[in-house]
Write an enzyme that holds these catalytic residues in place. Structure first.
Site, PDB file in Angstrom:
ATOM      1  N   GLY A  23      -6.008  -0.285  -0.912  1.00 50.82           N
ATOM      2  CA  GLY A  23      -6.749  -0.596   0.302  1.00 50.82           C
ATOM      3  C   GLY A  23      -7.579  -1.831   0.077  1.00 50.82           C
ATOM      4  CB  CYS A  64      -4.267  -0.592  -6.111  1.00 50.58           C
ATOM      5  SG  CYS A  64      -5.063  -2.196  -6.021  1.00 50.58           S
ATOM      6  CE1 TYR A  65     -11.819   1.285  -2.523  1.00 50.09           C
ATOM      7  CE2 TYR A  65     -10.527   3.055  -1.509  1.00 50.09           C
ATOM      8  CZ  TYR A  65     -11.754   2.441  -1.765  1.00 50.09           C
ATOM      9  OH  TYR A  65     -12.897   2.995  -1.262  1.00 50.09           O
ATOM     10  CG  HIS A  75       0.383  -2.518  -5.853  1.00 54.56           C
ATOM     11  ND1 HIS A  75      -0.060  -1.698  -4.845  1.00 54.56           N
ATOM     12  CD2 HIS A  75      -0.631  -3.386  -6.100  1.00 54.56           C
ATOM     13  CE1 HIS A  75      -1.281  -2.046  -4.482  1.00 54.56           C
ATOM     14  NE2 HIS A  75      -1.649  -3.072  -5.237  1.00 54.56           N
ATOM     15  CD  GLU A 130       2.776   0.334  -4.051  1.00 55.55           C
ATOM     16  OE1 GLU A 130       2.750   0.772  -5.221  1.00 55.55           O
ATOM     17  OE2 GLU A 130       1.777  -0.150  -3.490  1.00 55.55           O
ATOM     18  CG  ASP A 145      15.488   2.494  16.561  1.00 56.74           C
ATOM     19  OD1 ASP A 145      16.113   2.476  15.482  1.00 56.74           O
ATOM     20  OD2 ASP A 145      14.477   1.803  16.775  1.00 56.74           O
ATOM     21  CE  LYS A 160      15.841  -0.397  13.178  1.00 59.05           C
ATOM     22  NZ  LYS A 160      15.321  -0.376  14.557  1.00 59.05           N
TER      23      LYS A 160
END
Ligand code: XMP
Length: 513
Positions: free
Chosen positions: A53, A80-81, A171, A173, A228, A369
């Site tokens: 964040g 992280c944060y 990170h 991710e 979609d 998605k």
């Protein structure tokens, strides 16, 4: 189903964390950090990930998790944060940074600790990771061991294996942390989370859920031909067959072959009840004499509602309206944007007349998605629908600059078909976010054979992007540009020049209008 919570502290990467966990076959969902701790603990999560964040733990009103989260016996991973907040609350030493560290860093491993097990050092005995942080944990809280450090970061990872509390400053991710998945996988192992999330099981559960929700009622689905709404349609069709009616409005500003492809796919191949409303004349009449882009948008939007309403009324009483709302739209409406949290509500059906009261069914609201595409693939949708580029509601009307006429639409449609064809042949359709032709409102001089020409200009627009919020012009190969240009000039009557748009967004936008 086992699930993991991503507690969102306003991270740019919260969605990415949830996606990575799902790629490891464990369901994960994003919850704003303002969620009361009692609710979080009662939700049955197998583990909780505290996201990054923008805040510093020393900011006034910094969003901090409730300490009870660390005492509940549920594994927690702070990223992280999230790690700084954990370190700060549990009595470690966290210092505010003089400047942010951003970019690659080399992690010196000191031990796996259950979290970094299996990471393989590569860069001079270190592991390349991605950093983006302000504050730094200088000393881990009591009970924690340090698992690694970098040049700028004395505690780049920490663990208290007994309490199953973990933190990483980098990170895991993002793709730049090549071995990030190992870290997340280790955490899921610690959580004892079963990998039972797959699109095949999603389809089974959702089909049962849809049947239960709608019972014997009828459902209406507005089909646009985009991925979609197409996936919503086939999923509902699998669940309730004849009870589903799809309404496809041809607004006259669709791309080459689109109407035929929708009819062939849904009516002929899937045998869906499909109403194909050819309203192109009405839309074109409403666009007559209009040059202002926002007026075009408004008129097309209003006309769509009018046609939709007329057609829906003809169908008699239908209580349900199906929508292709995806998880990012849902998150957007609850996401945490810092102390001055603005909570947006999501209104996709805004605009329908107030007496048309549909109950909404949104079967894709848990999916990202790429998961929607996978569902479409499993349900047998053809690749050209699954990989269809985003296409604006106002369609080609905002790609014919200036006044829209049937003739000018035909020009841009034909040029666009060449662009689509050539980009596909070059194998680049999944690399570009959108590629299309725009018909400009100017004429230029040219020479064809022995004749002077004074004809139309096509602008070619191709961009790469993750989410359409920002975009860069695609570095298409010169050979491809040359082929597209010569085909358009040779094959599309009335065009004597093609230019390539080399603007990024911002400050330009993807569309020209
Ligand atoms: P811009 O041009 O704003 O476009 O960079 C961002 C993305 O949105 C699409 N777009 C629209 N989609 N109605 C839509 O449904 C619209 O009026 C509209 N305008 C732009 C555009 O194609 C791109 O993907």
């Amino acid at each position: 189903m086992d699930k993991i919570c991503v507690l969102d502290f306003g991270a740019q990467y919260a969605q990415l964390i949830a996606r990575r966990v799902r790629e490891l076959s464990v369901y994960s969902e994003i919850v704003p950090c303002t969620e009361p701790v009692e609710k979080l603990l009662a939700a049955g999560y197998k583990g909780i990930i505290l996201s990054g964040g923008p805040s510093s733990v020393y900011d006034d009103g910094a969003p901090l998790p409730d300490k009870r989260l660390f005492e509940a016996g549920i594994p927690v991973l702070g990223i992280c944060y999230g790690m700084q907040a954990m370190g700060f609350l549990l009595g470690g030493e966290v210092v505010p940074a003089e400047r942010r560290e951003y970019g690659p860093a080399d992690l010196l491993l000191e031990g796996g600790g259950g979290l970094l097990d299996g990471m393989r050092p590569s860069v001079a005995g270190r592991v390349r990771v991605w950093m983006s942080h302000g504050d730094t944990v200088m000393k881990p809280p009591r009970g924690f061991v340090r698992l690694g450090s970098t040049d700028n970061c004395p505690v780049a990872a920490m663990a208290d294996a007994d309490r199953r509390l973990y933190g990483v400053q980098f990170h895991p991710e993002v793709v730049h942390t090549a071995q990030g998945k190992t870290v997340l996988r280790n955490f899921l192992t610690v959580c004892d989370a079963k990998g039972d999330w797959s699109m095949a099981t999603f389809i089974d559960t959702e089909v049962a859920a849809i049947r239960k929700t709608v019972g014997r009622d009828r459902v209406l689905c507005a089909l646009s031909g985009g991925v979609d709404s197409s996936v919503v349609a086939v999923l509902l069709h699998k669940a309730i067959g004849e009870q589903l009616t799809c309404l496809f409005v041809d607004n006259g500003v669709l791309r080459h072959g689109e109407v035929e492809s929708v009819v062939a796919t849904f009516r002929d191949a899937f045998e869906v009840n499909l109403i194909h409303a050819d309203a192109s004349k009405r839309f074109l009449a409403r666009l007559h004499g209009v040059t202002d882009p926002e007026t075009k948008r408004k008129r097309i939007g209003n006309e769509f509602i009018a046609v939709f309403e007329e057609e829906a009324r003809k169908l008699g009483e239908i209580p349900w309206l199906a929508q292709g709302t995806l998880y990012p739209d849902v998150i957007e409406s609850v996401s945490f944007k810092g102390p001055s949290a603005t909570i947006k509500t999501h209104h996709n059906v805004g605009g329908l007349p107030p007496d048309m009261k549909f109950k909404l069914i949104e079967p894709l609201r848990e999916l990202f998605k790429d998961e929607v595409r996978e569902v479409g693939r499993l349900l047998g949708l053809p690749p050209e629908i699954i990989w269809r580029q985003p296409f604006p509601g106002p369609g080609l009307a905002i790609r014919v600059l200036g006044e829209v006429s049937e003739e000018r639409l035909a020009v841009v449609r034909e040029a666009d078909a060449i662009v689509q064809d050539e980009v596909r042949r070059a194998g680049l359709e999944r690399e570009v976010w959108q590629a299309f032709a725009v018909l400009l409102p100017v004429r230029t001089v040219g020479v064809m054979g022995d004749f002077r020409t004074y004809a139309e200009v096509i602008a070619l627009r191709a961009v790469t992007s993750q989410d359409a919020m920002t975009a860069d012009w695609a570095r298409l190969p010169y050979e491809l540009l040359a082929r597209i240009s010569s085909r358009i000039i040779n094959e599309v009557k009335g065009v004597n020049r093609v230019v390539y748009d080399i603007s990024s967004k911002p400050p330009s936008t993807i569309e020209w209008e």
